[in-house]
Design an enzyme around this catalytic site. Structure first.
Site, PDB file in Angstrom:
ATOM      1  N   LYS A 129       0.833  -1.208   0.000  1.00  0.00           N
ATOM      2  CA  LYS A 129       0.000   0.000   0.000  1.00  0.00           C
ATOM      3  C   LYS A 129       0.865   1.254   0.000  1.00  0.00           C
ATOM      4  O   LYS A 129       0.640   2.169  -0.798  1.00  0.00           O
ATOM      5  CB  LYS A 129      -0.923  -0.021   1.228  1.00  0.00           C
ATOM      6  CG  LYS A 129      -1.793   1.214   1.371  1.00  0.00           C
ATOM      7  CD  LYS A 129      -3.066   0.920   2.141  1.00  0.00           C
ATOM      8  CE  LYS A 129      -2.873   0.864   3.634  1.00  0.00           C
ATOM      9  NZ  LYS A 129      -2.632   2.194   4.234  1.00  0.00           N
TER      10      LYS A 129
ATOM     11  N   ARG B 238       2.961   5.907  -3.362  1.00  0.00           N
ATOM     12  CA  ARG B 238       4.098   6.715  -3.828  1.00  0.00           C
ATOM     13  C   ARG B 238       4.328   6.544  -5.316  1.00  0.00           C
ATOM     14  O   ARG B 238       4.658   7.503  -6.015  1.00  0.00           O
ATOM     15  CB  ARG B 238       5.338   6.342  -3.016  1.00  0.00           C
ATOM     16  CG  ARG B 238       5.259   6.895  -1.575  1.00  0.00           C
ATOM     17  CD  ARG B 238       6.076   6.057  -0.634  1.00  0.00           C
ATOM     18  NE  ARG B 238       6.162   6.616   0.714  1.00  0.00           N
ATOM     19  CZ  ARG B 238       5.266   6.414   1.695  1.00  0.00           C
ATOM     20  NH1 ARG B 238       4.179   5.692   1.470  1.00  0.00           N
ATOM     21  NH2 ARG B 238       5.443   6.944   2.892  1.00  0.00           N
TER      22      ARG B 238
ATOM     23  N   GLN C 173       4.633   9.512   6.959  1.00  0.00           N
ATOM     24  CA  GLN C 173       3.722  10.339   6.167  1.00  0.00           C
ATOM     25  C   GLN C 173       4.128  11.802   6.236  1.00  0.00           C
ATOM     26  O   GLN C 173       4.155  12.492   5.218  1.00  0.00           O
ATOM     27  CB  GLN C 173       2.281  10.169   6.666  1.00  0.00           C
ATOM     28  CG  GLN C 173       1.729   8.778   6.381  1.00  0.00           C
ATOM     29  CD  GLN C 173       0.326   8.591   6.906  1.00  0.00           C
ATOM     30  OE1 GLN C 173      -0.290   9.520   7.417  1.00  0.00           O
ATOM     31  NE2 GLN C 173      -0.190   7.384   6.770  1.00  0.00           N
TER      32      GLN C 173
ATOM     33  N   ASP D  85       2.028  -0.743  11.935  1.00  0.00           N
ATOM     34  CA  ASP D  85       0.786  -1.310  11.406  1.00  0.00           C
ATOM     35  C   ASP D  85       0.577  -2.767  11.816  1.00  0.00           C
ATOM     36  O   ASP D  85      -0.501  -3.321  11.597  1.00  0.00           O
ATOM     37  CB  ASP D  85       0.754  -1.175   9.881  1.00  0.00           C
ATOM     38  CG  ASP D  85       0.669   0.291   9.454  1.00  0.00           C
ATOM     39  OD1 ASP D  85       0.203   1.124  10.254  1.00  0.00           O
ATOM     40  OD2 ASP D  85       1.080   0.607   8.322  1.00  0.00           O
TER      41      ASP D  85
ATOM     42  N   LYS E 202      -4.744   6.443  14.295  1.00  0.00           N
ATOM     43  CA  LYS E 202      -4.785   5.722  13.015  1.00  0.00           C
ATOM     44  C   LYS E 202      -6.228   5.724  12.490  1.00  0.00           C
ATOM     45  O   LYS E 202      -7.033   6.530  12.922  1.00  0.00           O
ATOM     46  CB  LYS E 202      -4.229   4.306  13.199  1.00  0.00           C
ATOM     47  CG  LYS E 202      -2.743   4.285  13.543  1.00  0.00           C
ATOM     48  CD  LYS E 202      -1.909   4.792  12.386  1.00  0.00           C
ATOM     49  CE  LYS E 202      -0.434   4.824  12.710  1.00  0.00           C
ATOM     50  NZ  LYS E 202       0.328   5.511  11.662  1.00  0.00           N
TER      51      LYS E 202
ATOM     52  N   ARG F 124      -7.331  -2.806   9.618  1.00  0.00           N
ATOM     53  CA  ARG F 124      -6.384  -3.679  10.317  1.00  0.00           C
ATOM     54  C   ARG F 124      -6.988  -4.285  11.585  1.00  0.00           C
ATOM     55  O   ARG F 124      -6.633  -5.391  11.975  1.00  0.00           O
ATOM     56  CB  ARG F 124      -5.094  -2.924  10.623  1.00  0.00           C
ATOM     57  CG  ARG F 124      -4.390  -2.491   9.350  1.00  0.00           C
ATOM     58  CD  ARG F 124      -2.916  -2.241   9.499  1.00  0.00           C
ATOM     59  NE  ARG F 124      -2.424  -1.486   8.358  1.00  0.00           N
ATOM     60  CZ  ARG F 124      -2.165  -2.000   7.153  1.00  0.00           C
ATOM     61  NH1 ARG F 124      -2.313  -3.288   6.937  1.00  0.00           N
ATOM     62  NH2 ARG F 124      -1.754  -1.233   6.165  1.00  0.00           N
TER      63      ARG F 124
HETATM   64  C1  S3P Z   1       2.565   5.061   6.185  1.00  0.00           C
HETATM   65  C2  S3P Z   1       3.107   5.482   7.363  1.00  0.00           C
HETATM   66  C3  S3P Z   1       2.562   5.104   8.677  1.00  0.00           C
HETATM   67  C4  S3P Z   1       1.673   3.878   8.580  1.00  0.00           C
HETATM   68  C5  S3P Z   1       0.690   3.975   7.451  1.00  0.00           C
HETATM   69  C6  S3P Z   1       1.416   4.130   6.126  1.00  0.00           C
HETATM   70  C7  S3P Z   1       3.158   5.513   4.919  1.00  0.00           C
HETATM   71  O1  S3P Z   1       1.809   6.191   9.181  1.00  0.00           O
HETATM   72  O2  S3P Z   1       0.972   3.671   9.773  1.00  0.00           O
HETATM   73  O3  S3P Z   1      -0.125   2.838   7.380  1.00  0.00           O
HETATM   74  O4  S3P Z   1       2.827   4.964   3.857  1.00  0.00           O
HETATM   75  O5  S3P Z   1       3.970   6.456   4.963  1.00  0.00           O
HETATM   76  P1  S3P Z   1       2.474   7.416   9.988  1.00  0.00           P
HETATM   77  O6  S3P Z   1       3.427   8.116   9.109  1.00  0.00           O
HETATM   78  O7  S3P Z   1       1.323   8.306  10.371  1.00  0.00           O
HETATM   79  O8  S3P Z   1       3.109   6.775  11.194  1.00  0.00           O
END
Ligand code: S3P
Length: 437
Positions: free
Chosen positions: A25, A30, A171, A323, A350, A397
């Protein structure tokens, strides 16, 4: 099996089989965004066609980069670093990654972009991206209560910044780095704890220089010129976080064995394997070779089940298995002694409050569980009591983790509200049926 509102999961004696899981995912998001920004056409194999990632593809189409399915692949016509103003708000559905990363790109454009999402996404904190993007020169208005979406991003001429993340978040890091592509001068993000580096890897694969020094990551901005990203044909590996459900399903019981093939093994994502080993599961990894593996490591993971012991998970490990923490809780419910999760307050913001949702779910199985502000403490009950129902709280999840636990219960369990599973793992219920034999 099609996902409907509820799913009744029957227990089974063992989980066995070999499978591949859908594409990653994080990487698919990206690839969709950077493919859309590239010069010319990007073709992606193994793209995750889930609600979340299709939402990102469609948002990129609204910014001028149309896509199509071509022989099981996704082909995107890139805008050459120059997105077009969208004609309406971009709706990213349930996806925090989609919204936060795209806001970084929007911040570098000479127009206003409005973002929105579903009720869950509209409850999640967005102040964390507003702050750095405004320091770079964008305007970010949070229209929801308490610093939430919908949000308006007024893009413009950005200046690179040096920014220390207040929370370890891939993120937010990615949001700032993507904005940095369009800024004047370098943009540096410092991480308090290492997070997944998919953005950095894909940028490098597309010819954009990324420097890492200790905990700092720097990109050089294009300023008024446009960033140039070279398109390429790439294969996305299977999603480690999806594969982890089957690893957990097999790990805690004798006679179980699951092999997941072609799964992503980025070292920023695989701490869950260490946790499995620490708890006593037998884990074997066969790494694949080839150009795609140099970009994003991948391979086959085999997990053989046995009696597990509880463990403690915290500190630097947390972002690496953020996750998978619902699954650590599930394993704790089947392991001897206590399992402690700490330093994981991020779980509360989340797709749902995953500490609360998992504690409630486990309690319905008769599992002794204590919620803490930043985690939980879980022990195994004498019997894992089925016969009742648990609620996903709309969180994919949580739904899948509780379904995995239900496989080991003493009676069927109804998992309520499971349509959310399609945000990351379409085909989950079919795979579950297959592995139960
Ligand atoms: C993700 C970063 C994580 C993760 C999310 C996907 C990503 O979140 O929990 O499922 O693709 O960069 P956070 O950056 O908020 O920790």
């Amino acid at each position: 099996v099609t996902a409907c509102a509820d799913m009744v999961v029957r227990p089974c004696a063992a989980v066995r089989g070999i499978l591949r899981v859908p594409g990653d995912k994080s990487i698919s998001h990206r690839a969709a965004m950077l493919g859309a920004l590239a010069e010319g056409e990007t073709v992606i194999e193994g793209f995750l066609e889930s609600d979340d990632c299709l939402g990102t593809l469609n948002a990129m189409a609204a910014l001028g980069a149309p896509w199509e399915r071509r022989g099981g692949r996704i082909a995107i016509r890139g805008v050459g670093g120059r997105p077009a103003p969208p004609s309406g708000p971009l709706d990213l559905g349930n996806s925090g990654t989609g919204l936060r990363l795209l806001a970084g790109i929007a911040a570098g454009q000479p127009f206003v972009t409005e973002f929105t999402g579903d009720a869950s996404l509209r409850s999640r904190p967005m102040g964390r991206i507003k702050e750095p993007l405004e320091r770079m020169g964008a305007g970010v208005e949070l229209l929801g209560p308490g610093g939430t979406a919908p949000l308006l991003v007024r893009g413009g001429a950005l200046t690179g910044i040096r920014y220390r993340l207040p929370v370890a978040s891939a993120q937010v890091k990615s949001c700032v780095l993507l904005a940095g592509l369009f800024a004047r001068g370098p943009t540096t993000v410092e991480e308090p704890r290492r997070t997944r580096d998919h953005t950095e890897r894909l940028l490098e694969a597309m010819g954009v220089g990324v420097r890492r020094e200790g905990d700092a990551i720097t990109v050089e901005g294009a300023g008024p010129r446009r960033p140039r990203l070279a398109p390429a044909a790439r294969a996305v590996p299977g999603d480690f976080s999806s594969a982890a459900f089957w690893m957990a399903a097999a790990a805690a019981r004798e006679g179980c064995e699951v092999r997941v093939e072609g799964v992503g093994l980025n070292p920023g994502r695989t701490a869950f394997l260490e946790v499995l080993r620490r708890m006593g599961a037998e884990v074997n990894v066969a790494a694949a070779r080839g150009a795609d593996s140099e970009w994003e490591p991948r391979g086959d993971v085999t997990v053989r089940g046995g009696r597990l012991d509880g463990t403690e998970v915290g500190g630097d490990e947390i972002p690496n298995l953020i996750d998978e923490l619902p699954l650590v809780a599930v394993l704790g419910a089947m392991a001897a002694g206590r399992t402690v999760i700490r330093d994981a307050a991020e779980l509360r913001v989340k797709e749902s409050d995953r500490i609360r949702a998992m504690a409630a779910g486990l309690a319905a199985f008769g599992v002794p569980v204590e919620e803490t502000p930043d985690g939980m403490i879980v022990s195994a009950p004498a019997v894992l009591r089925g016969g009742g129902e648990v609620h996903s709280r709309g969180d994919h999840r949580v739904a899948m983790a509780l379904a995995v636990l239900a496989l080991a219960a003493d009676a069927p369990v109804r998992v309520r509200d499971v349509a959310c599973v399609d945000t990351s793992y379409p085909g989950f219920w079919d795979d579950l049926e297959r592995l139960r034999g």
